[in-house]
Design a protein around this motif. Structure first.
Motif, short mmCIF file in Angstrom:
data_model
loop_
_atom_site.label_atom_id
_atom_site.label_comp_id
_atom_site.label_asym_id
_atom_site.label_seq_id
_atom_site.Cartn_x
_atom_site.Cartn_y
_atom_site.Cartn_z
N LYS A 48 0.83 -1.21 0.00
CA LYS A 48 0.00 0.00 0.00
C LYS A 48 0.87 1.26 0.00
CE LYS A 48 -4.20 1.94 1.89
NZ LYS A 48 -4.20 2.78 3.10
N ALA A 49 1.92 1.25 0.84
CA ALA A 49 2.81 2.42 0.87
C ALA A 49 3.53 2.58 -0.46
CB ALA A 49 3.82 2.27 2.02
N ALA A 50 3.90 1.45 -1.10
CA ALA A 50 4.55 1.54 -2.43
C ALA A 50 3.58 2.14 -3.44
CB ALA A 50 5.02 0.15 -2.88
N GLU A 51 2.29 1.81 -3.30
CA GLU A 51 1.28 2.40 -4.20
C GLU A 51 1.22 3.92 -4.00
OE1 GLU A 51 -1.63 -1.52 -4.58
OE2 GLU A 51 -2.21 0.11 -3.20
N GLY A 52 1.36 4.35 -2.76
CA GLY A 52 1.37 5.79 -2.49
C GLY A 52 2.56 6.47 -3.15
N THR A 53 3.73 5.83 -3.05
CA THR A 53 4.91 6.39 -3.71
C THR A 53 4.71 6.42 -5.23
OG1 THR A 53 6.28 5.52 -1.93
CG2 THR A 53 7.42 6.16 -3.93
N ALA A 54 4.08 5.37 -5.77
CA ALA A 54 3.83 5.34 -7.21
C ALA A 54 2.90 6.48 -7.62
CB ALA A 54 3.23 3.99 -7.61
N MET A 55 1.93 6.81 -6.76
CA MET A 55 1.04 7.96 -7.07
C MET A 55 1.86 9.24 -7.16
SD MET A 55 -2.02 6.89 -4.43
CE MET A 55 -2.94 8.42 -4.48
N GLU A 56 2.80 9.41 -6.21
CA GLU A 56 3.64 10.61 -6.25
C GLU A 56 4.55 10.63 -7.48
OE1 GLU A 56 5.04 11.03 -1.78
OE2 GLU A 56 5.26 12.85 -2.95
N LEU A 57 5.03 9.44 -7.86
CA LEU A 57 5.87 9.38 -9.07
C LEU A 57 5.05 9.81 -10.29
CD1 LEU A 57 7.75 6.07 -8.23
CD2 LEU A 57 8.91 8.23 -8.81
N ASP A 58 3.81 9.35 -10.36
CA ASP A 58 2.91 9.80 -11.44
C ASP A 58 2.79 11.32 -11.43
OD1 ASP A 58 2.24 7.31 -12.46
OD2 ASP A 58 0.40 7.12 -11.26
N ASP A 59 2.66 11.86 -10.23
CA ASP A 59 2.42 13.30 -10.08
C ASP A 59 3.63 14.15 -10.45
OD1 ASP A 59 -0.03 12.47 -9.23
OD2 ASP A 59 0.29 12.95 -7.10
N CYS A 60 4.78 13.50 -10.62
CA CYS A 60 5.96 14.24 -11.07
C CYS A 60 5.99 14.37 -12.59
CB CYS A 60 7.24 13.56 -10.60
SG CYS A 60 7.44 13.57 -8.80
N ALA A 61 5.18 13.57 -13.29
CA ALA A 61 5.16 13.59 -14.77
C ALA A 61 6.58 13.55 -15.33
CB ALA A 61 4.39 14.80 -15.28
#
Ligand code: NAX
Length: 328
Positions: A48-61
């Motif tokens: 779940k925490a890795a999914e959160g980091t992946a969301m932030e990675l998406d948000d960096c475009a």
């Protein structure tokens, strides 16, 4: 457009993972023109925490980031991997004996080695960061008999960078003026940072320091115990500097060392400098065409010999312990 490189990162939800993933995605692992696909491997509780980091990675475009997938199964996590950064490990808990620590990590690095053997790409290159890094790398390597042994390495680049920084400070020079420093042996308190072949602006660094007491009473223990000093000061272990060293290690491995310089890495010993063949020990290494080579022919003085032997003996004991546990 280039085919993205598949980079598998284990322990992706941990603190080193958090410091590492954004820099991989922005081009600091392989270079500013190499697209990457991230494969994050965690234990189920970390997903779940890795999914959160992946969301932030998406948000960096990030323009170079071609995709992110998250797994809790090593066989899937290492599917098609070109680079494996093995960061997740079992830390030593209170009252845990060395044998317990090694066997807990054998339960991680054995299956991951096998997954790499069976599923990674043919050009897979592995860096083990998770401690005990050298012996974890040995366990993974021995569980991947179809992969060339020299594709498995352990991280001593953080120790190397720490030593360069301390030496530069002592001599009042910039870090770029220091060349050919070496970390020998194990990534542990027995490691030996060697300045006898190092150069500062072309001059021998040991001569420039010319202070044996500083070497043995300050420099060596400061470098070897830096991890503990960071924990003491920060209340948490080195994360950004460890991530930075992992990037340096892989960048050097794939892009080469500069002419007239070398770096330090835990690589499979070919018996050089009396280090038993097959151990994963830190050496002075150059890199060229995607291969590390151990620097040959250095004279080892008595001061260095005793310290290299002590750290290598610790690696031999760790190897014998994991062999005794049936992990290799
Ligand atoms: P954290 O505890 O913050 O993160 C570790 C992560 O690994 C956790 O999210 C955990 O769920 C995950 N994990 C555990 N077992 C796993 C498995 N089987 N598969 C996938 N993921 C798994 O630790 P962090 O501060 O990030 O440190 C990671 C490792 O680096 C530790 O072993 C640490 O000792 C080691 N270090 C090595 C250094 C070196 O120079 N070689 C320096 C820095 C660091 O101390």
């Amino acid at each position: 457009t280039r085919t993205p490189v598949n980079v598998t990162v284990t322990g992706a939800a941990g603190q080193i993972g958090y410091a590492l993933l954004f820099r991989i995605a922005s081009g600091h692992l392989l270079g500013p023109d190499v697209p990457v696909k991230l494969r994050l491997l965690e234990i189920p509780q970390g997903v779940k925490a890795a999914e959160g980091t992946a969301m932030e990675l998406d948000d960096c475009a990030f323009p170079l980031l071609a995709g992110i997938d998250i797994f809790d199964d090593p066989n899937q996590g290492f599917e098609g991997a070109n680079i494996g950064l093995l960061v997740g490990a079992r830390p030593r808990g209170p009252g845990m004996e060395r044998g317990d620590l090694l066997s807990a990590n054998g339960g991680i690095f054995g299956p991951q080695g096998k997954a790499i053997n069976d599923h990674a790409a043919d050009d897979i290159r592995v860096l083990v960061v998770g401690n005990p890094a050298n012996t974890n790398a040995l366990i993974a390597q021995r569980n991947a008999p179809d992969v060339p042994a020299d594709r498995f390495t352990a991280m001593t680049r953080l120790d190397h960078n720490r030593a360069v920084a301390q030496l530069a400070k002592k001599l009042g020079v910039t870090v770029s003026e220091i060349k050919k420093l070496t970390i020998w042996g194990n990534h542990s308190a027995t490691q030996y940072p060697d300045v006898f072949h190092a150069e500062v602006n072309g001059e021998n660094a040991a001569k420039a320091v010319s202070d044996d007491a500083w070497l043995s009473d300050f420099f060596i223990p400061t470098v070897a115990k830096r991890g503990a000093a960071i924990i003491d000061a920060r209340g948490a272990s080195s994360a950004a500097s460890a991530a930075n060293a992992a990037l340096d290690h892989v960048f050097t491995w794939t892009n080469g060392t500069a002419e007239g310089d070398w770096t330090s890495a835990g690589v499979v010993s070919d018996g050089s400098y009396g280090v038993p063949e097959g151990l994963i020990s830190s050496f002075p290494v150059t890199a060229k065409d995607g291969k590390f080579e151990i620097v040959q022919g250095l004279d080892i003085n008595d001061f260095s010999r005793a310290r290299i032997d002590a750290s290598v003996n610790e690696l031999v004991e760790e190897r014998d312990a994991v062999a005794g546990l049936g992990l290799i």
